[in-house]
Design a protein around this motif. Structure first.
Motif, PDB file in Angstrom:
ATOM      1  N   LEU A 105       0.827  -1.205   0.000  1.00 11.74           N
ATOM      2  CA  LEU A 105       0.000   0.000   0.000  1.00 11.74           C
ATOM      3  C   LEU A 105       0.858   1.250   0.000  1.00 11.74           C
ATOM      4  O   LEU A 105       0.623   2.181  -0.790  1.00 11.74           O
ATOM      5  N   LEU A 106       1.872   1.300   0.864  1.00  5.05           N
ATOM      6  CA  LEU A 106       2.710   2.495   0.958  1.00  5.05           C
ATOM      7  C   LEU A 106       3.491   2.727  -0.336  1.00  5.05           C
ATOM      8  O   LEU A 106       3.642   3.872  -0.781  1.00  5.05           O
ATOM      9  N   ALA A 107       3.987   1.656  -0.930  1.00  3.42           N
ATOM     10  CA  ALA A 107       4.703   1.795  -2.203  1.00  3.42           C
ATOM     11  C   ALA A 107       3.792   2.313  -3.298  1.00  3.42           C
ATOM     12  O   ALA A 107       4.189   3.172  -4.099  1.00  3.42           O
ATOM     13  N   TRP A 108       2.558   1.802  -3.323  1.00  2.00           N
ATOM     14  CA  TRP A 108       1.614   2.274  -4.341  1.00  2.00           C
ATOM     15  C   TRP A 108       1.221   3.728  -4.106  1.00  2.00           C
ATOM     16  O   TRP A 108       1.132   4.514  -5.055  1.00  2.00           O
ATOM     17  N   LEU A 109       0.985   4.127  -2.852  1.00  2.00           N
ATOM     18  CA  LEU A 109       0.666   5.530  -2.558  1.00  2.00           C
ATOM     19  C   LEU A 109       1.772   6.454  -3.052  1.00  2.00           C
ATOM     20  O   LEU A 109       1.509   7.515  -3.623  1.00  2.00           O
TER      21      LEU A 109
END
Length: 256
Positions: free
Chosen positions: A18-22
């Protein structure tokens, strides 16, 4: 303004994804589904460090929805879908965000069908249809965003008969989705991409991701004023191919 939806399928287990995609996608508003985390276990600190304020409704082991906003906090207007006070499943969250009303939706799967789970799915859908009508009548700009657990048409699934008995494809599920659209909502991804299936989900079984055997389950339904502002949209398929990925890929739209 970029709005995204992402069935994260366990927010803590897939927090690095999730953090990488954000970071790579940089959406302004994100609707998350299937948090699978109790209220106190939601990773608010990590998400805040990534630049997002969050509102969420957790539930142990199952369900759970959240709305993230970059630069300003979501102002929650509703934490439950009206119509059934006894329903305690965490599937609906509504907030005013950046000048629009955003509904984060995790509609029941409904399997196995027929049976009580399918009955619950259809009853929940009826409640959503009634509430959506109220939202539309309000005159506010509204986006109904999330995992609807409905494949609207045969074009929204790879050629197969293997899903024919699944609740996602039943005539009652599809009819409810069409009745919702007939209130005047626009299915944004289909409107933008009328000739592309735009799959958002690939089951973990039988190499369905590797063979692009997908389903379109995640939808943006827009009120007429937001349709006028719609300029782009798509699916971040690369996220589905990452190690430890959710079985859904994030989908997104852009508004003027």
């Amino acid at each position: 303004m970029k709005i995204a939806t992402f069935n994260i399928n366990n927010v803590n287990r897939r927090l690095p994804n999730l953090l990488a995609w954000l970071k790579s996608s940089n959406p302004d508003i994100v609707c998350l589904q299937e948090l699978k985390a109790e209220q106190a276990a939601f990773p608010a600190g990590a998400i805040e460090k990534a630049g997002y304020s969050a509102a969420w409704i957790g539930q142990k082991s199952w369900n759970g929805v959240a709305i993230l906003s970059r630069g300003s906090a979501p102002e929650v207007t509703r934490e439950r879908l009206p119509g059934d006070p006894a329903d305690n499943q965490s599937r609906y969250l509504e907030a005013a965000v950046k000048g629009i009303i955003v509904s984060c939706i995790y509609l029941p799967n409904g399997n196995p069908q027929p049976g009580p789970k399918f009955d619950y799915k259809l009853a929940w859908f009826e409640r959503l249809i009634r509430h959506a009508k109220t939202l539309k009548k309000s005159g506010a700009p509204v986006a109904l965003v999330g995992d609807y657990n409905v494949v609207p048409t045969e074009f929204d699934i790879y050629p197969t008969k293997s899903w024919d008995d699944d609740a996602l494809l039943q005539p009652e599920s599809r009819a409810a989705f069409q009745r919702l659209l007939k209130q005047g909502w626009t299915d944004a991804l289909r409107y933008l991409h009328p000739e592309d299936p735009m799959y958002t989900f690939w089951d973990y079984m039988r190499h369905r991701w590797e063979n692009d055997k997908g389903l379109r389950l995640d939808h943006f339904l827009l009120s007429p004023d937001l349709k006028k502002r719609l300029i782009d949209g798509g699916v971040d398929r690369k996220a589905r191919g990452k190690e430890g990925a959710s079985d859904h890929a994030p989908a997104w739209i852009e508004l003027k």
